[in-house]
Design an enzyme around this catalytic site. Structure first.
Site, PDB file in Angstrom:
ATOM      1  N   GLU A  17      -1.025  -5.105  -4.986  1.00  0.00           N
ATOM      2  CA  GLU A  17      -1.314  -3.742  -4.521  1.00  0.00           C
ATOM      3  C   GLU A  17      -2.570  -3.776  -3.658  1.00  0.00           C
ATOM      4  O   GLU A  17      -3.553  -4.438  -4.005  1.00  0.00           O
ATOM      5  CB  GLU A  17      -1.551  -2.849  -5.744  1.00  0.00           C
ATOM      6  CG  GLU A  17      -1.843  -1.407  -5.384  1.00  0.00           C
ATOM      7  CD  GLU A  17      -2.247  -0.572  -6.598  1.00  0.00           C
ATOM      8  OE1 GLU A  17      -2.754  -1.152  -7.582  1.00  0.00           O
ATOM      9  OE2 GLU A  17      -2.084   0.654  -6.524  1.00  0.00           O
ATOM     10  N   ASN A  65       0.882  -1.164   0.000  1.00  0.00           N
ATOM     11  CA  ASN A  65       0.000   0.000   0.000  1.00  0.00           C
ATOM     12  C   ASN A  65       0.918   1.211   0.000  1.00  0.00           C
ATOM     13  O   ASN A  65       1.436   1.609   1.046  1.00  0.00           O
ATOM     14  CB  ASN A  65      -0.923   0.020   1.215  1.00  0.00           C
ATOM     15  CG  ASN A  65      -1.893   1.197   1.155  1.00  0.00           C
ATOM     16  OD1 ASN A  65      -1.750   2.098   0.318  1.00  0.00           O
ATOM     17  ND2 ASN A  65      -2.880   1.192   2.035  1.00  0.00           N
TER      18      ASN A  65
HETATM   19  O1  CA2 Z   1      -6.879   3.859   0.475  1.00  0.00           O
HETATM   20  C1  CA2 Z   1      -5.652   3.720   0.636  1.00  0.00           C
HETATM   21  O2  CA2 Z   1      -5.163   2.765   1.221  1.00  0.00           O
HETATM   22  C2  CA2 Z   1      -4.714   4.825   0.140  1.00  0.00           C
HETATM   23  O3  CA2 Z   1      -3.491   4.224  -0.245  1.00  0.00           O
HETATM   24  C3  CA2 Z   1      -4.510   5.765   1.316  1.00  0.00           C
HETATM   25  C4  CA2 Z   1      -3.678   6.984   0.953  1.00  0.00           C
HETATM   26  C5  CA2 Z   1      -4.237   7.679  -0.273  1.00  0.00           C
HETATM   27  O4  CA2 Z   1      -3.385   8.738  -0.664  1.00  0.00           O
HETATM   28  C6  CA2 Z   1      -4.401   6.717  -1.438  1.00  0.00           C
HETATM   29  O5  CA2 Z   1      -5.010   7.418  -2.515  1.00  0.00           O
HETATM   30  C7  CA2 Z   1      -5.288   5.553  -1.060  1.00  0.00           C
HETATM   31  C8  CA2 Z   1      -3.680   7.981   2.114  1.00  0.00           C
HETATM   32  C9  CA2 Z   1      -3.211   7.393   3.412  1.00  0.00           C
HETATM   33  C10 CA2 Z   1      -3.569   8.340   4.518  1.00  0.00           C
HETATM   34  O6  CA2 Z   1      -3.788   7.591   5.670  1.00  0.00           O
HETATM   35  C11 CA2 Z   1      -4.425   8.208   6.724  1.00  0.00           C
HETATM   36  C12 CA2 Z   1      -4.945   7.386   7.674  1.00  0.00           C
HETATM   37  C13 CA2 Z   1      -5.609   7.917   8.725  1.00  0.00           C
HETATM   38  C14 CA2 Z   1      -5.739   9.282   8.841  1.00  0.00           C
HETATM   39  C15 CA2 Z   1      -5.216  10.117   7.892  1.00  0.00           C
HETATM   40  C16 CA2 Z   1      -4.530   9.576   6.816  1.00  0.00           C
END
Ligand code: CA2
Length: 143
Positions: free
Chosen positions: A97, A73
């Protein structure tokens, strides 16, 4: 000795379980690691997270040699990182992925994806359960 499955997590995923549960769920990355460790059997896992692109590149290179399969991820680097794309291109381990959310159902800037073309497949939109689905797919691929 059999090689483990590497599970690498990109930027901000250390915040899981603390914010935006409506998008990313309420499990922490530690919760996910514990579940996958318990399900991996003899194969075992190496589970890591980094906010740094170069560190992720280093780990992909390590996985190329030391992993039976790579679950990735890449977080936001999925949509931006040519460096990660190049490292994945050179990776000998099969790549799966995973995303918690479904980027295709979100903002247009998430349509660009530098990981998907190099993956055997992508699991997205099933929250933390997606990691278990990815591990199941990885174990089947390598058996
Ligand atoms: O959906 C997913 O797993 C993503 O990889 C998460 C990324 C995003 O940029 C991708 O488009 C999709 C963002 C990760 C942010 O994680 C957070 C978790 C909790 C609170 C804030 C951010």
């Amino acid at each position: 000795m059999a090689k483990p499955v590497y599970i690498l997590n990109g930027p901000n995923l250390n915040l899981l379980g603390t914010r935006e549960p409506e998008i990313y769920g309420s499990d922490t990355l530690g919760d996910i690691e514990a579940r996958l460790g318990a399900r991996s059997g003899e194969t075992g896992i190496v589970f890591r997270q980094s906010n740094h692109e170069g560190e992720l590149v280093d780990w992909v290179q390590e996985a190329s040699v030391d992993a039976a399969a790579l679950i990735l991820n890449a977080g936001a680097y999925t949509h931006t990182s040519v460096a990660l794309h190049d490292a994945l291109r050179a990776c000998n381990a099969p790549i799966i992925e995973v995303h918690l959310s479904n980027p295709a159902a979100r903002e247009a800037f998430r349509e660009q994806n530098f990981v998907a073309p190099l993956a055997k497949g992508t699991i997205a939109g099933f929250g933390a359960h997606g990691y278990e689905l990815a591990l199941e797919a990885a174990l089947k691929l390598i058996k």
